[in-house]
Design an enzyme around this catalytic site. Structure first.
Site, PDB file in Angstrom:
ATOM      1  CG  HIS A  61       1.532  21.911   7.521  1.00 14.46           C
ATOM      2  ND1 HIS A  61       0.574  21.232   6.787  1.00 14.46           N
ATOM      3  CD2 HIS A  61       1.570  21.302   8.737  1.00 14.46           C
ATOM      4  CE1 HIS A  61       0.061  20.274   7.524  1.00 14.46           C
ATOM      5  NE2 HIS A  61       0.640  20.288   8.710  1.00 14.46           N
ATOM      6  CG  HIS A  73      -1.512  19.123  11.657  1.00 13.83           C
ATOM      7  ND1 HIS A  73      -0.435  18.709  10.913  1.00 13.83           N
ATOM      8  CD2 HIS A  73      -1.445  18.416  12.814  1.00 13.83           C
ATOM      9  CE1 HIS A  73       0.255  17.793  11.581  1.00 13.83           C
ATOM     10  NE2 HIS A  73      -0.351  17.601  12.738  1.00 13.83           N
ATOM     11  CB  CYS A 162      -3.141  21.538   5.642  1.00 12.33           C
ATOM     12  SG  CYS A 162      -1.945  22.495   4.672  1.00 12.33           S
TER      13      CYS A 162
END
Length: 231
Positions: A61, A73, A162
């Site tokens: 992530h 994010h 992401c």
């Protein structure tokens, strides 16, 4: 037929990404996951515009550090598509919201604390810079790009996740290496399956054309068949 590979990869990616982001739920939580305790991370080593990575079980992530313990994010989230209440949207994304966001292909670029962003995982700082070398933008430029994109956005595991978000902000080009690597793996598996199927068809054709094959050749024909069926 040509579209089957990307479609299969996209479907498989969706299932895997859901597993990546889902966090273990404590007993009696009722499906909601409380955020970790504050001040878990030392943010003194982070600079505005840094690219933060949090390795998860299957994927990584990503986020852009904005300073003052804030990280921008991109996360799948269904809530921005059904309400404009910022107080509800800003709450930590729960598993249900995330799953529905993946299904509906809806996400948001949101700003959370470092603790909510990392959720107990280890953090790597600017680890991707080595892959881009001279393409790294200025730290302030990266942070400003991230701030401009805050809000609801379309979501795609293959084209807008992401990693695409952070690589655009820090390097000027939206790319996702982990998605590309996964798609190549899926294609390789599919090619292997086709090779096994081709060997089975050749073996069966030889039986039809030449009669019953000798017993020594039968395992060569049917073992790939069973492997293909099991796959």
């Amino acid at each position: 037929m040509k579209n089957s590979v990307p479609q299969a990869a996209s479907l498989l990616l969706e299932k895997l990404l859901v597993l990546v982001h889902i966090r273990p739920l404590p007993a009696g939580s009722g499906g909601e996951t409380p955020p970790p305790a504050p001040s878990y991370y030392d943010t003194s080593c982070f600079k505005r515009g840094d690219l933060l990575e949090v390795p998860r079980t299957l994927f990584i992530h990503f986020g852009i550090y904005l300073g003052e313990n804030r990280v921008a994010h991109l996360m799948p989230d269904i809530l921005p598509a059904i309400t404009g209440d910022r107080r509800q949207i800003q709450q930590v994304v729960t598993n249900k919201r995330l799953i529905l966001g993946v299904i509906a292909r809806t996400a948001s670029v949101r700003v959370d604390t470092v603790e909510d962003f990392a959720y107990g995982g280890s953090i790597l700082v600017n680890h991707m810079d080595r892959l881009f070398e001279d393409q790294v933008l200025g730290s302030e430029e990266a942070a400003r790009r991230a701030e401009k994109l805050v809000g609801t956005t379309a979501y795609s595991l293959l084209w807008n996740n992401c990693e695409h978000f952070v690589t655009y902000c820090r390097y000027g080009a939206p790319v996702s290496f982990q998605t590309e690597k996964f798609c190549e793996t899926v294609k390789m598996i599919i090619r292997d399956q086709r090779s096994v199927l081709a060997s089975v068809l050749v073996g069966l054709a030889s039986i039809v054309c030449l009669g019953v094959a000798p017993s020594t050749t039968l395992p060569t024909i049917f073992i790939p068949f069973f492997l293909w069926m099991a796959g």
